[in-house]
Design a protein around this motif. Structure first.
Motif, PDB file in Angstrom:
ATOM      1  N   LEU A   1       0.831  -1.209   0.000  1.00  0.00           N
ATOM      2  CA  LEU A   1       0.000   0.000   0.000  1.00  0.00           C
ATOM      3  C   LEU A   1       0.863   1.255   0.000  1.00  0.00           C
ATOM      4  CD1 LEU A   1      -2.803  -1.073   2.501  1.00  0.00           C
ATOM      5  CD2 LEU A   1      -3.140  -0.458   0.092  1.00  0.00           C
TER       6      LEU A   1
ATOM      7  N   GLN B   1       2.009   1.561  -3.565  1.00  0.00           N
ATOM      8  CA  GLN B   1       1.008   1.748  -4.612  1.00  0.00           C
ATOM      9  C   GLN B   1       0.155   3.002  -4.455  1.00  0.00           C
ATOM     10  OE1 GLN B   1      -0.785  -2.397  -4.486  1.00  0.00           O
ATOM     11  NE2 GLN B   1      -0.679  -2.061  -6.716  1.00  0.00           N
ATOM     12  N   VAL B   2      -0.140   3.408  -3.238  1.00  0.00           N
ATOM     13  CA  VAL B   2      -1.066   4.532  -3.052  1.00  0.00           C
ATOM     14  C   VAL B   2      -0.546   5.820  -3.684  1.00  0.00           C
ATOM     15  CG1 VAL B   2      -2.081   6.060  -1.318  1.00  0.00           C
ATOM     16  CG2 VAL B   2      -2.268   3.584  -1.049  1.00  0.00           C
ATOM     17  N   PRO B   3       0.723   6.222  -3.467  1.00  0.00           N
ATOM     18  CA  PRO B   3       1.193   7.445  -4.132  1.00  0.00           C
ATOM     19  C   PRO B   3       1.175   7.333  -5.654  1.00  0.00           C
ATOM     20  CG  PRO B   3       2.680   6.791  -2.358  1.00  0.00           C
ATOM     21  CD  PRO B   3       1.752   5.645  -2.583  1.00  0.00           C
TER      22      PRO B   3
ATOM     23  N   THR C   1      -0.867   5.528  -7.432  1.00  0.00           N
ATOM     24  CA  THR C   1      -2.262   5.610  -7.856  1.00  0.00           C
ATOM     25  C   THR C   1      -2.733   7.060  -7.894  1.00  0.00           C
ATOM     26  OG1 THR C   1      -2.717   3.426  -6.889  1.00  0.00           O
ATOM     27  CG2 THR C   1      -4.612   4.846  -7.347  1.00  0.00           C
ATOM     28  N   ALA C   2      -2.310   7.848  -6.916  1.00  0.00           N
ATOM     29  CA  ALA C   2      -2.688   9.264  -6.892  1.00  0.00           C
ATOM     30  C   ALA C   2      -2.131   9.997  -8.111  1.00  0.00           C
ATOM     31  CB  ALA C   2      -2.195   9.913  -5.605  1.00  0.00           C
TER      32      ALA C   2
ATOM     33  N   SER D   1       3.786  -0.273  -9.965  1.00  0.00           N
ATOM     34  CA  SER D   1       2.738  -0.121  -8.954  1.00  0.00           C
ATOM     35  C   SER D   1       1.338  -0.180  -9.532  1.00  0.00           C
ATOM     36  CB  SER D   1       2.921   1.211  -8.216  1.00  0.00           C
ATOM     37  OG  SER D   1       4.178   1.264  -7.585  1.00  0.00           O
ATOM     38  N   VAL D   2       1.123   0.494 -10.678  1.00  0.00           N
ATOM     39  CA  VAL D   2      -0.258   0.648 -11.154  1.00  0.00           C
ATOM     40  C   VAL D   2      -0.574  -0.172 -12.390  1.00  0.00           C
ATOM     41  CG1 VAL D   2      -0.429   2.962 -10.170  1.00  0.00           C
ATOM     42  CG2 VAL D   2       0.298   2.695 -12.553  1.00  0.00           C
TER      43      VAL D   2
ATOM     44  N   LEU E   1      -7.836  -3.596   2.267  1.00  0.00           N
ATOM     45  CA  LEU E   1      -7.563  -2.309   1.623  1.00  0.00           C
ATOM     46  C   LEU E   1      -6.726  -2.512   0.355  1.00  0.00           C
ATOM     47  CD1 LEU E   1      -6.729  -0.085   4.723  1.00  0.00           C
ATOM     48  CD2 LEU E   1      -8.750   0.091   3.258  1.00  0.00           C
ATOM     49  N   LEU E   2      -5.756  -3.427   0.461  1.00  0.00           N
ATOM     50  CA  LEU E   2      -4.918  -3.718  -0.705  1.00  0.00           C
ATOM     51  C   LEU E   2      -5.753  -4.311  -1.836  1.00  0.00           C
ATOM     52  CD1 LEU E   2      -1.967  -3.823  -1.795  1.00  0.00           C
ATOM     53  CD2 LEU E   2      -1.909  -6.206  -0.973  1.00  0.00           C
TER      54      LEU E   2
ATOM     55  N   LEU F   1      -7.915  -1.514  -3.381  1.00  0.00           N
ATOM     56  CA  LEU F   1      -7.142  -0.605  -4.223  1.00  0.00           C
ATOM     57  C   LEU F   1      -6.831  -1.246  -5.570  1.00  0.00           C
ATOM     58  CD1 LEU F   1      -5.445   1.975  -4.680  1.00  0.00           C
ATOM     59  CD2 LEU F   1      -3.522   0.764  -3.604  1.00  0.00           C
ATOM     60  N   ASN F   2      -6.436  -2.502  -5.552  1.00  0.00           N
ATOM     61  CA  ASN F   2      -6.041  -3.145  -6.797  1.00  0.00           C
ATOM     62  C   ASN F   2      -7.238  -3.537  -7.661  1.00  0.00           C
ATOM     63  OD1 ASN F   2      -2.908  -3.647  -6.974  1.00  0.00           O
ATOM     64  ND2 ASN F   2      -3.478  -3.823  -4.813  1.00  0.00           N
TER      65      ASN F   2
END
Length: 409
Positions: free
Chosen positions: A18, A21-23, A25-26, A305-306, A341-342, A345-346
């Protein structure tokens, strides 16, 4: 390992993923949100008298006899806005110059020239384009570089110049409509294209950061005065992605650079099959010759990541993750745990990826393709596509279009 211990391990791994990947994804989401503001695709247009003789077209060739005929025919259908069409041949042995000379008999705007021997430090394509630029008429206001494998529609040049002048561009290039024929490329090519779409703003968005400017040398229009001011192609002499290198160098000088959707005005048949696509296109998609080391690493992190991980993570979570299955079965999901959450997100990233297929579908001509339906399964090729970018990022090309280059180039 007990379920409790397995849950602790899975939670730790999920938190790490997370954080990665989260940054990313943003960043991806911020780029995709620009899509509705992009300029519409270029439309074919009829020329008007003020365009008379404004454009010099230059085409670099090296053994293109099997592919160049649609380009020659398409250029013949361009009107009086094209002053001249210079084909710069690098000593082809397959009869390419003969095809150009045959076209010249019907259309005197065509002429073929042979470029000088390749100097040290130059790649063949920018060298040929540089020679074509130096040989072009100073009376032309625009220089248009075209690759031998494109298939221009009537009205391409007029529509391109009118759009460039209306939008105030000093340089503008187009993304084409890709012609697909075989199953493997229908599956792989869209995944490779997606590596570009994820890294850069959508076509039709004015990118303010010069280092993030995108360009496509297959159709590359530049004001002649601007190209003269930067020394022609000399600043991209040793680049295997000379189009992006030159565009970014021009953007750094303060000129306005655009990258627009050209699917309605030109098609391209780049490579034959998945293996050739993997080898030839894949080795330049990293854009390392136009990119700083930190930016290259940032792009690799983003793509991993994405694009590469989401489908793998979703399949792992749903099929072979005992702790997550245990949580779902026992109802221990009152609070959103890191694994959930992971997964969420994916799943979101996978949905975006499949939705992107609808967005890019007009960029493909699959009418005569065998296995064209594999286009819709191209997200499953994403890990391979990202792997190809990694392989290319750490390897300097030694051969390009039949030319061999020394390693230190």
């Amino acid at each position: 390992m007990t379920n409790d211990n397995a849950l602790i391990v899975e939670s730790a791994i999920s938190l790490l993923l997370l954080l990665i990947q989260v940054p990313a994804t943003a960043i991806l989401f911020s780029r995709l949100l620009k899509g509705p503001r992009r300029l519409p695709p270029i439309e074919p247009q009829q020329p008007t008298l003020e365009l008379l003789g404004k454009v010099s077209v230059v085409v670099p060739t090296l053994n293109e006899a099997l592919r160049i005929s649609p380009l020659l025919a398409g250029l013949s259908h361009q009107s009086y806005e094209v002053r001249e069409i210079i084909v710069v041949d690098s000593k082809s042995v397959d009869g390419t110059p003969d095809l150009v000379k045959a076209t010249q008999q019907k259309d005197p705007r065509f002429r073929v020239m042979t470029d000088d021997p390749l100097p040290s430090g130059w790649v063949g394509r920018p060298w040929a384009l540089h020679n074509g630029f130096l040989s072009s008429s100073e009376g032309s206001q625009w220089f248009l570089g075209l690759d031998a494998d494109i298939q221009p529609h009537p009205g391409l040049v007029a529509g391109l110049v009118k759009t460039a002048e209306a939008q105030g561009y000093d340089l503008v290039s187009l993304s084409p409509q890709f012609i697909l024929k075989y199953p493997g490329e229908c599956w792989l090519q869209p995944a490779l294209l997606m590596t570009l779409l994820y890294r850069f703003d959508p076509a039709g968005i004015n990118t303010e950061q010069p280092e993030r400017v995108m360009a496509n040398g297959q159709c590359f229009l530049c004001r002649r005065s601007v190209l003269a001011a930067v020394g022609g192609y000399s600043s991209a002499s040793g680049s295997f992605c000379d189009d992006v290198t030159l565009a970014r160098n021009i953007a750094v000088q303060g000129y306005k650079v655009g990258f627009l959707d050209g699917a309605k005005v030109l098609k391209v048949r780049m490579y034959e099959g998945a293996m050739e696509t993997w080898k030839e296109w894949g080795r330049s998609l990293d854009l390392k010759d136009a990119t700083s080391r930190s930016q290259l690493w940032g792009d690799l992190w983003l793509l991993t990541s994405v694009q590469a991980l989401p489908l793998l993570i979703v399949l792992t979570c749903l099929l072979i993750s005992p702790p997550l299955s245990y949580s779902l079965q026992t109802g221990l999901i009152a609070l959103p745990t890191p694994p959930l959450l992971l997964l969420g997100l994916n799943l979101f990233l996978v949905v975006i990826r499949f939705a992107m297929l609808i967005a890019i579908a007009p960029s493909y001509d699959r009418k005569s393709a065998k296995g064209g339906w594999l286009f819709w399964l191209s997200p499953f090729a994403d890990p391979l596509a990202v792997l190809r970018i990694f392989l290319s990022a750490f390897r300097k090309p030694r051969e390009w279009r039949g030319r061999k280059y020394i390693e230190e180039l």
